[in-house]
Write a protein that holds these residues in place. Structure first.
Motif, PDB file in Angstrom:
ATOM      1  N   HIS A  13      23.075 -26.107   9.993  1.00  0.00           N
ATOM      2  CA  HIS A  13      24.417 -25.565   9.861  1.00  0.00           C
ATOM      3  C   HIS A  13      24.654 -24.669  11.082  1.00  0.00           C
ATOM      4  N   ASP A  15      25.020 -21.753  13.534  1.00  0.00           N
ATOM      5  CA  ASP A  15      24.460 -20.392  13.548  1.00  0.00           C
ATOM      6  C   ASP A  15      23.058 -20.277  12.966  1.00  0.00           C
ATOM      7  N   ALA A  16      22.503 -21.362  12.502  1.00  0.00           N
ATOM      8  CA  ALA A  16      21.140 -21.274  11.952  1.00  0.00           C
ATOM      9  C   ALA A  16      20.123 -21.085  13.071  1.00  0.00           C
ATOM     10  N   THR A  20      19.177 -21.950  20.073  1.00  0.00           N
ATOM     11  CA  THR A  20      18.068 -21.082  20.460  1.00  0.00           C
ATOM     12  C   THR A  20      16.745 -21.837  20.356  1.00  0.00           C
ATOM     13  N   ASN A 138      14.009 -20.464   9.875  1.00  0.00           N
ATOM     14  CA  ASN A 138      14.194 -19.623  11.069  1.00  0.00           C
ATOM     15  C   ASN A 138      14.590 -18.190  10.707  1.00  0.00           C
ATOM     16  N   LYS A 139      14.451 -17.318  11.667  1.00  0.00           N
ATOM     17  CA  LYS A 139      14.877 -15.913  11.577  1.00  0.00           C
ATOM     18  C   LYS A 139      14.017 -15.091  10.623  1.00  0.00           C
ATOM     19  N   ASP A 141      12.129 -12.913  11.502  1.00  0.00           N
ATOM     20  CA  ASP A 141      12.088 -11.550  12.046  1.00  0.00           C
ATOM     21  C   ASP A 141      13.152 -10.665  11.400  1.00  0.00           C
ATOM     22  N   ARG A 142      14.035 -11.308  10.641  1.00  0.00           N
ATOM     23  CA  ARG A 142      15.042 -10.530   9.903  1.00  0.00           C
ATOM     24  C   ARG A 142      14.778 -10.640   8.409  1.00  0.00           C
ATOM     25  N   SER A 241      10.588 -17.718  14.175  1.00  0.00           N
ATOM     26  CA  SER A 241      11.780 -17.106  14.750  1.00  0.00           C
ATOM     27  C   SER A 241      12.038 -17.754  16.109  1.00  0.00           C
TER      28      SER A 241
HETATM   29  P1  GDP Z   1      23.377 -22.675  16.444  1.00  0.00           P
HETATM   30  O1  GDP Z   1      24.820 -22.490  16.133  1.00  0.00           O
HETATM   31  O2  GDP Z   1      22.628 -23.259  15.281  1.00  0.00           O
HETATM   32  O3  GDP Z   1      23.093 -23.384  17.711  1.00  0.00           O
HETATM   33  O4  GDP Z   1      22.753 -21.193  16.533  1.00  0.00           O
HETATM   34  P2  GDP Z   1      22.357 -20.325  17.796  1.00  0.00           P
HETATM   35  O5  GDP Z   1      21.059 -20.770  18.348  1.00  0.00           O
HETATM   36  O6  GDP Z   1      23.507 -20.208  18.712  1.00  0.00           O
HETATM   37  O7  GDP Z   1      22.086 -18.933  17.069  1.00  0.00           O
HETATM   38  C1  GDP Z   1      23.087 -18.270  16.331  1.00  0.00           C
HETATM   39  C2  GDP Z   1      22.815 -16.771  16.344  1.00  0.00           C
HETATM   40  O8  GDP Z   1      21.586 -16.495  15.669  1.00  0.00           O
HETATM   41  C3  GDP Z   1      22.660 -16.233  17.752  1.00  0.00           C
HETATM   42  O9  GDP Z   1      23.235 -14.951  17.792  1.00  0.00           O
HETATM   43  C4  GDP Z   1      21.154 -16.159  17.938  1.00  0.00           C
HETATM   44  O10 GDP Z   1      20.777 -15.167  18.859  1.00  0.00           O
HETATM   45  C5  GDP Z   1      20.694 -15.812  16.537  1.00  0.00           C
HETATM   46  N1  GDP Z   1      19.325 -16.293  16.273  1.00  0.00           N
HETATM   47  C6  GDP Z   1      18.807 -17.526  16.506  1.00  0.00           C
HETATM   48  N2  GDP Z   1      17.511 -17.572  16.135  1.00  0.00           N
HETATM   49  C7  GDP Z   1      17.198 -16.342  15.657  1.00  0.00           C
HETATM   50  C8  GDP Z   1      16.010 -15.767  15.133  1.00  0.00           C
HETATM   51  O11 GDP Z   1      14.961 -16.382  15.019  1.00  0.00           O
HETATM   52  N3  GDP Z   1      16.107 -14.461  14.736  1.00  0.00           N
HETATM   53  C9  GDP Z   1      17.235 -13.728  14.839  1.00  0.00           C
HETATM   54  N4  GDP Z   1      17.220 -12.471  14.427  1.00  0.00           N
HETATM   55  N5  GDP Z   1      18.375 -14.246  15.335  1.00  0.00           N
HETATM   56  C10 GDP Z   1      18.362 -15.531  15.748  1.00  0.00           C
END
Ligand code: GDP
Length: 511
Positions: A13, A15-16, A20, A138-139, A141-142, A241
């Motif tokens: 989805h 922002d997931a 990154t 993912n994430k 770290d949060r 992460s």
């Molecule tokens: P996409 O829309 O799935 O391509 O998502 P993005 O890679 O653009 O990431 C969306 C937001 O989540 C960005 O602000 C990233 O910096 C943040 N983000 C991605 N991975 C992580 C993670 O592992 N930890 C944290 N805290 N933020 C993340």
């Protein structure tokens, strides 16, 4: 022969963390030649089409691209082909079709959100073709949701066995590392300013609660089973992460180890094996009108078998006579000489002037036709209305072209003269209107239609005919002349399907 290719996509989805994660994956290997360069070169050459303006305004890529990277495992080099799918809420058939060209997928889930609508939709497309899925939570770290809640949600919502391979030692501020079940080691963050590197520590002193839960995670869920994974019935689950580059090594190693090498592809009754000597492949996407004046296009071919060499002659199924592929785009590692060959599992970009279409097969001997490249039932249907009614012919030509390219689907109702456009994402409609004007000089508006979705009808000829006679007002023909039931609601589909058990109402159509 086992292939060293792993051709995969990331589904998630917005922002997931797909973007990154993609960056971090590329960093893991010696990247790479990005398909984006293809676009960049095109852009430099001339004025941009309106279509490209849409891309820019929205800051998204309408088209998917191909990224290739390599990693060595005990002397064996594994080549990863990552096919990008547009990361935007408005996804299109492009996204779906890209999934027909991969052998496996990574499903990225935000630890705080779990399964979100688009993850689920894309997962369903993978399931249609039994594409195996590795899950990356993912994430970590949060602060995220409890691990068991996440695992159960994946299992329940997707009706899939989950097999955790790791357990996070805390999340968010409490995050200490990730316990890797296979080795018993904990991967811990390292380096300055929380730059997580992933040092492996054996005999890590786990908090009691984590130890108990980790044990439960191993007992309470199915063990990893390669066959179940490859059949698409089980997903191994990894944690990490993307932002901190943590858990990414474990993920890519899992793809190298478990993800299937190029799979045989269906061609009617036959399965074409990647070991077949002759080159075969199919077009899963066409990136068109990079130059509005010249109508040049790049067709993306997923190679199914053989060894492709520059200059080779291949016959497109839609054309019947061979074309020489002199200037293919091969998406290969840049620190090597420009590769001149491609293998099963690789993607080749073939410049052409509209001869190659989505769904076409290419083969050396013109003796294969791949099947199973589906059309998907549209979720948005609009009537198309000409601004200048004398341009009917031009409009029909444009709609036929654009539907062949896979930009839209077009339906010609059995009664009445108002053609219906079908898409799976809103963005496709914007692309349609702007391309009609820019490339065909046809002004058109899209208006509400009474229909909500469409289903291809199949069954015994007499039964179909009978249904047709009674339901003409709700029937249309697609561009191939196949009969489509135009439904006013999902309920309408269910009702008709119940009333007519002798017919199938299919949400996909294979070409
Ligand atoms: P996409 O829309 O799935 O391509 O998502 P993005 O890679 O653009 O990431 C969306 C937001 O989540 C960005 O602000 C990233 O910096 C943040 N983000 C991605 N991975 C992580 C993670 O592992 N930890 C944290 N805290 N933020 C993340």
């Amino acid at each position: 022969m086992t292939s060293n290719r792993r051709t995969f996509a990331i589904i998630s989805h917005p922002d997931a963390g797909k973007t990154t994660l993609t960056e971090k994956l590329l960093l893991q290997g010696g990247a790479i030649h990005l398909a984006g360069e293809v676009k960049a070169r095109g852009q430099a050459r001339r004025a941009r089409s309106d279509w490209m303006k849409i891309e820019q305004q929205r800051g998204i890529s309408v088209t998917s691209s191909v990224m290739t990277f390599e990693k060595d495992y005990d002397g064996e080099t594994i080549t990863f082909n990552l096919l990008d799918t547009p990361g935007h809420e408005d996804f299109s058939e492009d996204t779906y079709r890209t999934l027909t060209a991969v052998d496996s997928a990574i499903m990225v889930i935000d630890a705080a959100k779990g399964i979100e609508p688009q993850t689920r939709k894309l997962f369903e497309v993978c399931r249609l073709r039994s594409v195996p899925i590795i899950t990356f939570v993912n994430k970590v770290d949060r602060e995220g949701r409890p691990v068991f809640e996440l695992l159960d949600e994946i299992a329940d919502m997707l009706a899939l066995d989950v097999s955790p391979q790791m357990y996070p030692v805390g999340m968010g501020g409490e995050f200490k590392g990730i316990l890797d079940f296979a080795s018993g080691e904990v991967v811990v963050p390292e380096g300055p300013s929380k730059e997580y590197r992933g040092k492996r520590v054996a005999g890590f002193d786990l908090p009691d609660e984590v130890e108990e839960n980790a044990e439960l995670a191993q007992i309470g869920y199915p063990e990893f089973d390669l066959e179940a994974y490859r059949n698409g019935d089980l997903t191994p689950v990894y944690f990490g992460s993307a932002l901190k580059n943590f858990g990414v090594t474990e993920l890519i190693d899992a793809i190298a180890k478990y993800a299937p090498p190029p799979r045989p592809q269906p061609a009617g009754e036959e399965q074409i094996s990647p070991d077949r000597d002759e080159v075969t492949g199919f077009i899963f996407k066409v990136q068109a009108n990079m130059d509005p004046n010249h109508r040049d296009r790049i067709a993306f071919m997923r190679q199914v078998s053989g060894t492709f060499k520059r200059g080779m002659k291949l016959t497109p199924s839609g054309l019947g006579k061979p074309i020489a592929v002199h200037s293919p785009i091969l998406f290969f590692a840049q620190d090597r000489e420009i590769a001149d060959t491609a293998e099963a599992g690789d993607i080749i970009g073939i410049p052409n002037h509209g001869t190659l279409r989505v769904g076409d097969t290419l083969s050396e001997k013109n003796d294969v036709r791949f099947t199973g490249l589906p059309n998907f039932a549209p979720e948005i249907l609009r009537r198309i209305v000409l601004k200048d009614p004398t341009k009917t012919k031009q409009l029909r030509k444009a709609l036929d072209d654009l539907s062949e390219e896979g930009v839209i689907q077009v339906f010609y109702p059995e009664i009445g003269a108002q053609w219906i456009i079908g898409v799976v994402g809103q963005l496709q409609l914007d692309v349609l209107v702007s391309r009609l004007e820019a490339e065909y000089k046809v002004g058109a508006n899209l208006e509400a239609s009474p229909f909500a979705t469409a289903r291809w009808i199949k069954g015994d000829a007499a039964a179909v005919k009978k249904f047709e006679d009674f339901n003409r007002a709700n029937l249309a023909k697609d561009r191939d002349g196949d009969i489509v039931f135009m439904a006013k609601s999902p309920w309408d589909v269910n009702y008709q399907a119940e009333q007519h058990p002798e017919l199938t109402f299919s949400a996909t159509k294979e070409r």
